[in-house]
Design an enzyme around this catalytic site. Structure first.
Site, mmCIF file in Angstrom:
data_model
loop_
_atom_site.group_PDB
_atom_site.id
_atom_site.type_symbol
_atom_site.label_atom_id
_atom_site.label_comp_id
_atom_site.label_asym_id
_atom_site.label_seq_id
_atom_site.Cartn_x
_atom_site.Cartn_y
_atom_site.Cartn_z
ATOM 1 N N ASP A 117 40.747 57.050 40.409
ATOM 2 C CA ASP A 117 39.665 56.462 41.195
ATOM 3 C C ASP A 117 40.197 56.011 42.547
ATOM 4 O O ASP A 117 41.385 55.686 42.683
ATOM 5 C CB ASP A 117 39.067 55.246 40.468
ATOM 6 C CG ASP A 117 38.363 55.628 39.183
ATOM 7 O OD1 ASP A 117 37.941 56.790 39.065
ATOM 8 O OD2 ASP A 117 38.248 54.759 38.300
ATOM 9 N N ARG A 118 39.317 55.950 43.521
ATOM 10 C CA ARG A 118 39.714 55.528 44.872
ATOM 11 C C ARG A 118 40.496 54.213 44.846
ATOM 12 O O ARG A 118 41.526 54.073 45.514
ATOM 13 C CB ARG A 118 38.467 55.347 45.755
ATOM 14 C CG ARG A 118 38.811 54.887 47.172
ATOM 15 C CD ARG A 118 37.625 54.202 47.840
ATOM 16 N NE ARG A 118 36.614 55.150 48.260
ATOM 17 C CZ ARG A 118 36.522 55.666 49.494
ATOM 18 N NH1 ARG A 118 37.407 55.335 50.416
ATOM 19 N NH2 ARG A 118 35.554 56.498 49.800
#
Length: 308
Positions: A144-145
């Site tokens: 995930d970012r």
């Protein structure tokens, strides 16, 4: 986003493929400096960081790795080239088939709907194309970012498919560090559920067996106080948002994870870090293991307040 940049490596030496036998107990960096006397200290460190040094046919990147008499140290024949600065990306290992990196929190793994956004994928694609415009990289898995840590890319479609099709057999260890809200009373446990996704792309656990994709998460408490707990988290499965959903399921959302129930943001980011990735190399069959440090901010909630 705090930007950390990888230093440029300017050494251009072609390293011969040779094997050396260890004669006496020592540490790996010391051995290499003594043995490869024609190379400077930075060049030797580059060999280690690029996974070019093998001890008994297993790649080793630790400078202080202990050596014993009779062991064999091998050097892979790979040319060390200039590595330009990258934002939020540190290359931990690169060979003809794969690239392993440490990604910072805040950097996208791959592109979203905004094509001009900076991503790890785009920077690494530019990196491999500097050597040959036809070179490409391929996504093997994602972070995930707002999750930091170790991730990898393939350099061919064939290697990508090998890794993805045999992921469960190839990956030997996948360890995360999670900073969660509250004191987790049970020092270790396993969470198992069936994960589904809403039309708004939010993942949740279904109460019905076989209703979704099976997800299994193991955790162990490292530190805790009345407000926070630091956990080691191992995955049997690699589902989207698996750790985030499972932490919410047990009532201890990951800090900074508003999407999955967090009410606190004590470190200014999501409290999730991919610390260890260990896998069997898809081409050489060698076991590779990459471990990164726990982010310092994850430890800050457990520092005792100094007395005045």
């Amino acid at each position: 986003m705090h930007k950390r940049k990888r230093k440029s490596n300017t050494n251009q030496t072609q390293v011969p493929t040779k094997q050396y036998t260890v004669k006496e107990p020592t540490e790996l960096l010391v051995f290499l400096l003594n043995t490869l006397s024609n190379l400077g200290r930075n060049s030797v460190k580059s060999l280690l960081s690029h996974g070019q040094v093998l001890v008994n046919d297993q790649a080793v990147t630790k400078y202080n790795f202990p050596l014993q008499p009779g062991q064999t140290v091998s050097i892979r024949k790979i040319k060390i080239t200039n590595t330009p600065l990258m934002t939020g990306v540190i290359i931990l290992h690169e060979d003809e088939d794969i690239i392993v990196i440490e990604k910072e929190a805040g950097l996208l793994s791959v592109s979203s709907s905004k094509e001009n956004e900076l991503t790890a994928y785009r920077q690494l694609m530019d990196h491999v194309r500097r050597g040959n415009p036809k070179n490409r990289i391929f996504v093997v898995h994602r972070l995930d970012r707002d999750t930091s840590g170790v991730m990898m890319f393939a350099k061919s479609k064939e290697v990508q498919q090998t890794m993805q099709n045999s992921w469960k057999d190839i990956v030997q260890e996948r360890l995360y560090i999670a900073l969660v809200e509250g004191s987790v009373k049970k020092t270790e446990g396993t969470i198992s559920s069936w994960l589904k996704e809403t039309t708004t792309f939010k993942t949740y656990s279904s109460t019905r067996p076989n209703d979704g994709k099976l997800a299994v998460t193991h955790y162990e408490v490292i530190k805790s106080n009345q407000n926070f707990s630091l956990l080691k988290v191992n995955l049997d499965t690699g589902r989207k948002n698996q750790i985030r959903v499972h932490m919410q399921d047990i009532g201890h959302s990951i800090v900074g994870d508003k999407k999955y129930g967090s009410r606190m943001k004590p470190i200014g980011r999501l409290g999730l870090h991919a610390q260890v990735l260990s896998f069997v190399h898809p081409t050489t069959g060698l076991l590779l293991r990459f471990e990164t440090k726990i982010p310092k901010s994850f430890l800050s909630p457990f520092r005792s307040t100094p007395t005045k």
